[in-house]
Design an enzyme around this catalytic site. Structure first.
Site, PDB file in Angstrom:
ATOM      1  N   ASN A  24     -48.007  -2.822  -0.466  1.00 33.88           N
ATOM      2  CA  ASN A  24     -47.332  -3.799  -0.868  1.00 33.88           C
ATOM      3  C   ASN A  24     -45.937  -3.605  -1.216  1.00 33.88           C
ATOM      4  OD1 ASN A  24     -46.534  -6.107  -2.497  1.00 33.88           O
ATOM      5  ND2 ASN A  24     -47.802  -5.913  -4.409  1.00 33.88           N
ATOM      6  N   LYS A  69     -43.408  -5.335  -2.155  1.00 32.83           N
ATOM      7  CA  LYS A  69     -42.757  -6.095  -3.538  1.00 32.83           C
ATOM      8  C   LYS A  69     -41.377  -6.616  -2.973  1.00 32.83           C
ATOM      9  CE  LYS A  69     -45.876  -3.683  -6.667  1.00 32.83           C
ATOM     10  NZ  LYS A  69     -46.128  -3.203  -7.822  1.00 32.83           N
ATOM     11  N   HIS A 126     -51.268 -11.073  -7.794  1.00 32.85           N
ATOM     12  CA  HIS A 126     -51.060 -10.126  -7.961  1.00 32.85           C
ATOM     13  C   HIS A 126     -50.387 -10.178  -9.636  1.00 32.85           C
ATOM     14  CE1 HIS A 126     -48.585  -6.616  -8.700  1.00 32.85           C
ATOM     15  NE2 HIS A 126     -49.103  -5.974  -7.858  1.00 32.85           N
ATOM     16  N   GLU A 181     -47.815  -8.895 -11.320  1.00 29.09           N
ATOM     17  CA  GLU A 181     -46.558  -9.377 -11.395  1.00 29.09           C
ATOM     18  C   GLU A 181     -46.395 -10.835 -11.307  1.00 29.09           C
ATOM     19  OE1 GLU A 181     -45.169  -6.306  -8.603  1.00 29.09           O
ATOM     20  OE2 GLU A 181     -45.790  -4.802 -10.080  1.00 29.09           O
ATOM     21  N   GLU A 218     -56.744  -3.982  -9.923  1.00 28.16           N
ATOM     22  CA  GLU A 218     -55.482  -3.095 -10.375  1.00 28.16           C
ATOM     23  C   GLU A 218     -55.397  -3.416 -11.792  1.00 28.16           C
ATOM     24  OE1 GLU A 218     -52.699  -3.088  -6.902  1.00 28.16           O
ATOM     25  OE2 GLU A 218     -52.382  -4.966  -7.928  1.00 28.16           O
ATOM     26  N   GLY A 259     -47.281   0.947 -11.271  1.00 30.72           N
ATOM     27  CA  GLY A 259     -46.167   1.452 -11.243  1.00 30.72           C
ATOM     28  C   GLY A 259     -45.583   2.402 -12.443  1.00 30.72           C
ATOM     29  N   SER A 318     -50.608   3.048  -9.106  1.00 27.28           N
ATOM     30  CA  SER A 318     -50.261   4.509  -9.162  1.00 27.28           C
ATOM     31  C   SER A 318     -51.018   5.093  -7.741  1.00 27.28           C
ATOM     32  CB  SER A 318     -50.241   5.050 -10.070  1.00 27.28           C
ATOM     33  OG  SER A 318     -49.065   4.340 -10.732  1.00 27.28           O
ATOM     34  N   GLY A 372     -45.457   1.353  -4.734  1.00 24.67           N
ATOM     35  CA  GLY A 372     -44.398   2.447  -4.745  1.00 24.67           C
ATOM     36  C   GLY A 372     -44.538   3.308  -3.526  1.00 24.67           C
TER      37      GLY A 372
END
Ligand code: PGA
Length: 251
Positions: A11, A13, A97, A99, A169, A175, A215, A237
């Site tokens: 992903n 982002k 997600h 976020e 998640e 993150g 992570s 990430g």
């Protein structure tokens, strides 16, 4: 026991311009060539989808989007439809997600509409669920997941859910560098598979893929993937760099 083919999904982002995305995708394609023990998917930002598709077309790297809107077209400024995603080369779409839930008002109800829309269009939805740190501390993990999955999958038929991928998640692990332990991941994945068993069928519970996200890195993916109910990873990430992501793909 049916074998579930793992899925390692990246992903991206809100990172990478079109040319940056193409460069990373091109490198990734070379690095993961022949890695057929797992499916591989990357979800660049909308603006890079078409360009990245030219880099991954015909390879073992699939293209996904990070969101969609449930209408086919219309006066919905800033939104994007399944038809648009598919014409850009997408086969997968990340939905719900954390976020999006946290910063853009995504609710379990809107997630449900989006899942239905994706399934109807033939896109593979990756439904994200997960609890916050506070919810975990208050022992609400399972009740939160229960609500997210129950409303997220409301009125979805067995054959609809059969195409779906679930991603667990935990928000506190996204993150933050703070990965859930393999035991914590396994416990939740087992719970989610049990939920599918109870609400659909044992066969569907055995075949549905449940990814872990939060992570995930080259040095923790192997342990996570060794857990019996972890069927892949949704990587943020560590998916931005082709070399690093390829190491995760080759867990
Ligand atoms: P992370 O993100 O790997 O950077 O923790 C995971 C995700 O948000 O899907």
């Amino acid at each position: 026991m049916p074998t579930r083919k793992p899925l390692i999904a990246g992903n991206w982002k809100m990172f990478k311009t079109g040319s940056e995305a193409v460069e990373t995708a091109g490198k990734l394609v070379e690095l993961v060539k022949g890695a057929d023990h797992t499916e591989v998917m990357i979800a660049p930002p909308f603006t890079a989808l078409s360009q990245v598709f030219t880099a991954v077309k015909g390879t073992n790297v699939a293209l996904g989007a990070q969101n969609l809107f449930w209408e086919a077209e219309g006066a919905f400024t800033g939104e994007i439809s399944t038809g648009m995603l598919q014409s850009a080369g997408c086969t997968h779409v990340i939905i719900g997600h954390s976020e999006r839930r946290q910063f853009f008002g995504e609710t379990d109800q809107s997630v449900n509409k989006k899942i239905k829309t994706a399934v109807a269009a033939g896109l593979i939805p990756i439904l994200c669920v997960g609890e916050s740190e506070k919810e975990r501390d208050e022992n609400k993990t399972f009740s939160i997941l229960d609500k997210q999955i129950k409303i997220g999958l409301k009125n979805l038929l067995l054959e609809d859910v059969a195409t779906l991928v679930i991603a667990y998640e935990p928000i506190w692990a996204i993150g933050t560098g703070k990965t859930a332990t393999k035991e914590q991941a396994q416990e939740v994945h087992r719970y989610l598979r049990g939920w599918i068993d109870k609400n659909y069928t044992a066969a569907l519970a055995e075949s549905i893929r449940i990814l872990y996200g939060g992570s995930v890195k080259p040095d923790n993916v192997t342990a996570l993937m060794a857990m019996p109910d972890v069927d892949g990873a949704l990587v943020g990430g560590a998916s931005l760099d082709a070399e690093t992501f390829s190491k995760i793909v080759k867990f």
